[in-house]
Design a protein around this motif. Structure first.
Motif, PDB file in Angstrom:
ATOM      1  N   MET A 114     -30.159 -60.501 -48.889  1.00  0.00           N
ATOM      2  CA  MET A 114     -29.109 -60.482 -49.911  1.00  0.00           C
ATOM      3  C   MET A 114     -28.884 -61.898 -50.413  1.00  0.00           C
ATOM      4  N   THR A 115     -28.980 -62.080 -51.700  1.00  0.00           N
ATOM      5  CA  THR A 115     -28.786 -63.391 -52.307  1.00  0.00           C
ATOM      6  C   THR A 115     -27.697 -63.329 -53.375  1.00  0.00           C
ATOM      7  N   VAL A 150     -27.627 -53.909 -57.410  1.00  0.00           N
ATOM      8  CA  VAL A 150     -28.210 -54.940 -56.555  1.00  0.00           C
ATOM      9  C   VAL A 150     -29.633 -55.313 -56.976  1.00  0.00           C
ATOM     10  N   LYS A 151     -30.120 -54.707 -58.026  1.00  0.00           N
ATOM     11  CA  LYS A 151     -31.474 -55.037 -58.470  1.00  0.00           C
ATOM     12  C   LYS A 151     -31.562 -56.512 -58.841  1.00  0.00           C
ATOM     13  N   GLY A 152     -32.578 -57.155 -58.307  1.00  0.00           N
ATOM     14  CA  GLY A 152     -32.757 -58.569 -58.561  1.00  0.00           C
ATOM     15  C   GLY A 152     -31.938 -59.462 -57.646  1.00  0.00           C
ATOM     16  N   GLN A 153     -31.057 -58.853 -56.881  1.00  0.00           N
ATOM     17  CA  GLN A 153     -30.175 -59.624 -56.007  1.00  0.00           C
ATOM     18  C   GLN A 153     -30.533 -59.403 -54.533  1.00  0.00           C
ATOM     19  N   PHE A 154     -30.877 -58.162 -54.205  1.00  0.00           N
ATOM     20  CA  PHE A 154     -31.223 -57.802 -52.834  1.00  0.00           C
ATOM     21  C   PHE A 154     -32.697 -57.410 -52.778  1.00  0.00           C
ATOM     22  N   THR A 155     -33.313 -57.667 -51.640  1.00  0.00           N
ATOM     23  CA  THR A 155     -34.706 -57.273 -51.419  1.00  0.00           C
ATOM     24  C   THR A 155     -34.832 -56.606 -50.060  1.00  0.00           C
TER      25      THR A 155
END
Length: 120
Positions: free
Chosen positions: A80-81, A61-66
């Motif tokens: 979540m993107t 999820v790195k770079g996708q979720f924050t």
């Protein structure tokens, strides 16, 4: 500490959702909060965690979720993107006193889970 997760729903591939985890019972600031997910037929897995100003993520999820937190609101968020069908799962928030850990066994307090469904 009681945790209440919310924000799940149904989106199409590429969509976004923001999950919230609200803590009640006492101040949240000294706790690490983690997000885990469990897809149908699979074991629950670590997604992300935050403790004070530090955060960690599963590689997938790195770079996708924050992950972020608002201590004044006793709330932790998971933005979540670019969601994909494989992100479909029940997402759980959990908390433990002290630094973040990757293992669900290290977390004492759990929310009830919120379902995220991503359709293609």
């Amino acid at each position: 500490v009681q945790l209440q997760a919310s924000g799940g729903g149904s989106v199409q591939t590429g969509g976004s959702l923001r999950l919230s985890c609200v803590a009640s019972g006492q101040s949240f600031s000294g706790y690490a909060t983690g997000w885990f997910r469990q897809a149908p037929g699979k074991e629950r897995e670590f997604v992300s965690a935050i403790y004070r100003s530090g955060s960690s993520y599963a590689d997938f999820v790195k770079g996708q979720f924050t992950i972020s937190r608002d201590n004044a609101k006793n709330t932790v968020y998971l933005q979540m993107t670019s969601l994909k069908p494989e992100d479909t799962a029940v997402y759980y928030c959990a908390a433990r006193w002290g630094p973040s850990r990757y293992s669900e066994n290290e977390y004492v307090y759990w929310g009830q889970g919120t379902l995220v469904t991503v359709s293609s």
